[in-house]
Design a protein around this motif. Structure first.
Motif, short mmCIF file in Angstrom:
data_model
loop_
_atom_site.label_atom_id
_atom_site.label_comp_id
_atom_site.label_asym_id
_atom_site.label_seq_id
_atom_site.Cartn_x
_atom_site.Cartn_y
_atom_site.Cartn_z
N LEU A 119 1.01 -1.22 0.06
CA LEU A 119 0.06 -0.17 0.16
C LEU A 119 0.84 1.42 0.11
O LEU A 119 0.54 2.43 0.60
N LEU A 120 1.89 1.24 -0.60
CA LEU A 120 2.83 2.48 -0.76
C LEU A 120 2.22 3.58 -1.42
O LEU A 120 2.19 4.92 -0.75
N ALA A 121 1.44 3.43 -2.46
CA ALA A 121 0.77 4.56 -3.18
C ALA A 121 -0.13 5.28 -2.10
O ALA A 121 -0.21 6.61 -2.06
N GLU A 122 -0.89 4.58 -1.26
CA GLU A 122 -1.80 5.11 -0.41
C GLU A 122 -1.32 5.65 0.61
O GLU A 122 -1.78 6.51 1.47
N ASN A 123 0.05 5.54 0.96
CA ASN A 123 0.75 5.85 2.35
C ASN A 123 1.99 6.75 1.74
O ASN A 123 2.94 6.78 2.85
N ILE A 124 2.34 7.23 0.48
CA ILE A 124 3.57 7.65 0.22
C ILE A 124 3.89 8.85 0.89
O ILE A 124 5.22 9.08 1.00
N ALA A 125 3.16 9.76 1.55
CA ALA A 125 3.47 10.87 2.60
C ALA A 125 4.24 10.55 3.46
O ALA A 125 5.23 11.18 3.99
N GLN A 126 4.13 9.06 4.06
CA GLN A 126 4.82 8.61 5.16
C GLN A 126 5.90 8.03 4.89
O GLN A 126 7.02 7.78 5.71
#
Length: 203
Positions: A119-126
């Protein structure tokens, strides 16, 4: 958390059934450490962990099975039906998963390591601290066929599983490197070998 990983850190992602595991296995065979967010998600709520204690405090002792572990099927049904419960569970697990991955990346002394993060794209800000993003890409029609074959689900459920993730376009927009896995799995050998050399050169 201000320390910077000493090696090149590559985050690998891809949609469900894109073939991420087939790619990570090949990097591991070349001696590259792979740290997996799915493994982290189990470890941070293992019996006796602070994470599991917090889940029990939030949801009650009935979330445990008779061995004192999280009853995953029951929890999955619960959060699937209740978006607020899902957000509450993610708020407990996700920060711990990120810390787990970062800790291991920092500890590596190899030229580079991979973080497998579905789920990188969903949480890229982190995950702005990673150096590169590698996307394992397939057309949605291939994803659908593989998902139905792999999980034995019907097309409606398979489509829903795909739609719950970030779109293919969103993932590709983040990519520094792309592996096209729409063909035969044996083609991955060369693609991974070439990327391995590129990453070694970058370090």
């Amino acid at each position: 958390m201000s320390a910077r990983p000493p090696a090149l850190v590559v985050a690998l992602t891809g949609g469900v059934a894109a073939g991420k595991s087939a790619v990570t296995r090949r990097f591991e065979a070349l001696g590259v450490p792979v740290h997996d967010a799915d493994v982290a998600a189990r470890e941070v709520i293992a019996p006796g962990s602070e994470g599991l204690a917090e889940v029990v405090a939030a949801f009650g002792p009935e979330v445990l099975d008779d061995r004192g572990q999280l009853d995953r099927p029951s929890m999955r049904r619960r959060v699937f039906a209740d978006p607020a419960a899902r957000r509450r569970l993610e708020a407990i697990i996700h920060p711990r998963v990120r810390a787990w991955l970062r800790e291991r990346a920092l500890a590596d002394s190899t030229p580079y390591c991979l973080l497998a993060i579905p789920l990188l794209a969903e949480n890229i800000a982190q995950y702005r601290w990673v150096d590169r993003v590698l996307v394992v890409d397939v057309p949605e029609s291939v994803q659908l066929d593989r998902l139905i074959a792999r999980d034995g689900v019907d097309e409606t459920l398979a489509r829903r599983m795909i739609e719950q993730q970030a779109s293919r376009a969103d993932r590709l927009a983040l990519a520094d490197d792309v592996i096209d896995n729409s063909g035969d799995e044996s083609a991955l050998d060369q693609a991974v070998a070439e990327l391995h050399q590129r990453y070694l050169a970058l370090t």
